[in-house]
Design an enzyme around this catalytic site. Structure first.
Site, mmCIF file in Angstrom:
data_model
loop_
_atom_site.group_PDB
_atom_site.id
_atom_site.type_symbol
_atom_site.label_atom_id
_atom_site.label_comp_id
_atom_site.label_asym_id
_atom_site.label_seq_id
_atom_site.Cartn_x
_atom_site.Cartn_y
_atom_site.Cartn_z
ATOM 1 N N HIS A 60 0.846 -1.179 0.039
ATOM 2 C CA HIS A 60 -0.169 0.054 0.034
ATOM 3 C C HIS A 60 0.890 1.272 -0.025
ATOM 4 C CE1 HIS A 60 -2.565 2.967 2.469
ATOM 5 N NE2 HIS A 60 -3.270 3.008 1.007
ATOM 6 N N GLU A 80 0.858 -0.902 -4.974
ATOM 7 C CA GLU A 80 -0.257 0.052 -5.117
ATOM 8 C C GLU A 80 0.332 1.462 -4.954
ATOM 9 O OE1 GLU A 80 -3.345 2.978 -3.807
ATOM 10 O OE2 GLU A 80 -1.452 2.273 -2.529
ATOM 11 N N ASP A 82 0.049 5.833 -5.248
ATOM 12 C CA ASP A 82 -1.046 6.907 -5.333
ATOM 13 C C ASP A 82 -0.118 7.929 -6.421
ATOM 14 O OD1 ASP A 82 -3.061 6.019 -3.367
ATOM 15 O OD2 ASP A 82 -1.287 6.295 -2.091
ATOM 16 N N ASP A 128 -3.218 4.410 -8.589
ATOM 17 C CA ASP A 128 -4.421 4.939 -7.931
ATOM 18 C C ASP A 128 -4.478 6.220 -8.229
ATOM 19 O OD1 ASP A 128 -6.173 5.888 -6.263
ATOM 20 O OD2 ASP A 128 -5.739 4.821 -4.477
#
Length: 339
Positions: A60, A80, A82, A128
């Site tokens: 994450h 993942e 951002d 993301d």
């Protein structure tokens, strides 16, 4: 259907999709003709495993090169990230504040590619997209896709373009849909019924559909897995049982998440879990290692039915009668772009 060269010419000369009031136009650098090593099929394999279902440990909020190293060192097989567009480029950035940006996407991708070529089993990168329709100073969805294909896909790392339900009517979603190739897929995060409807109405092939549902702490709205509800567990179960998606992922598992809730998400059949800190970027820490041990513990107990995914597992493969996703752009054929 047009060739890559015709597509680029079209975008440069007249094509535009409105993003915050300005058109997306394919940048002149790098050139429209793809490099000879752009995305070779030999870098991608999809051999069956031992019959057990592959599972993805998705690190994450990987926003720095050190985060990449830590995640892969911990055994993550997907990342993942951002992604936020700024005037100066694309950055690993969750909050979009003046002080929140991590490393540039270009540097992050270089680090991932380097680790992949050294043997780390990173299967895909989940982008993301915080402001996918950003279009300033040549920073737009086109430039991001070029980075993905030149730096990640050519070494065998696939890409998931992650959108929220509120973003699916934007120009960048439409663009990705039209030009994504066999190594790319679209993820939509939201409520099961809304996401299913979005994918169906927009004509996304099943093998390119990824559904995700979760919360920064899923314990806060976990719900009952066995009944129809808005709870995280029920949403994930409905997503899996619908067979309307190639993959279903849950988020975010942390050291604060109840162990029985982690296990229940895995029991309903999720294909992977985002794990890490609730509100911080990824780095080496005892809490993250504890979270990983929880997930790995369940996998060990169910090793006859589940295993960690390898680079030989194609996350975007699924048999479907809902249409196929023909390789496009990289292979030289793409749909016409609607304005």
């Amino acid at each position: 259907m047009v060739s890559l060269l015709r597509l680029c010419s079209f975008l440069l000369a007249a094509g535009s999709i409105l993003v915050q009031g300005s058109p997306i136009i394919a940048p002149s650098i790098p050139p429209c003709e793809p490099p000879s090593n752009f995305t070779g099929p030999s870098n991608f394999t999809s051999r069956p495993g031992n019959g057990a279902s592959p599972f993805w440990l998705i690190a994450h909020r990987v926003l720095t090169k050190d985060g990449v190293k830590a995640a892969l060192g911990h055994g993550a097989n997907a990342l993942e990230m951002d992604i936020t567009g700024w005037w100066s480029g694309w950055f690993g950035d969750h909050d979009g504040l003046l002080t929140s940006a991590g490393d540039t996407v270009s540097d992050l991708f270089d680090e991932i590619a380097s680790r992949r070529t050294q043997g780390d089993p990173v299967s895909f990168v989940w982008l993301d997209l915080k402001n996918p329709d950003f279009n300033k100073n040549g920073v737009n969805i086109v430039s991001l896709m070029i980075l993905c294909r030149e730096k990640l896909e050519k070494v065998g790392v696939r890409v998931l373009y992650g959108f929220y339900s509120s973003q699916t009517n934007g120009p960048s979603f439409k663009f990705v849909k039209q030009v994504m190739n066999e190594n790319e897929a679209i993820g939509i995060d939201g409520k099961f019924e809304t996401v299913e409807k979005d994918f169906e109405e927009k004509g996304i092939p099943l093998q390119k559909r990824v559904f995700s549902s979760g919360l920064f702490n899923p314990d806060f709205n976990f719900g009952n897995c066995e009944v129809h509800s808005s709870g995280v567990c029920a949403q994930l179960r409905e997503g899996k049982e619908s067979h309307e998606f190639s993959k279903v992922f849950g988020w975010t598992v942390s050291s604060y998440t109840r162990k029985d809730h982690v296990y229940k998400m895995m029991e309903v059949g999720v294909d992977g879990l985002i794990y890490g800190f609730v509100a911080s970027h990824y780095y080496d820490h005892a809490d993250i290692r504890h979270t990983l041990s929880t997930i790995r513990g369940w996998l060990e107990e169910h090793k006859d039915t589940h295993r960690l995914a390898t680079v030989d597992d194609n996350p975007w493969s699924s048999m479907s009668k809902k249409g196929s996703s023909k390789s496009s752009w990289v292979k030289g054929e793409v749909p016409s772009i609607a304005h």
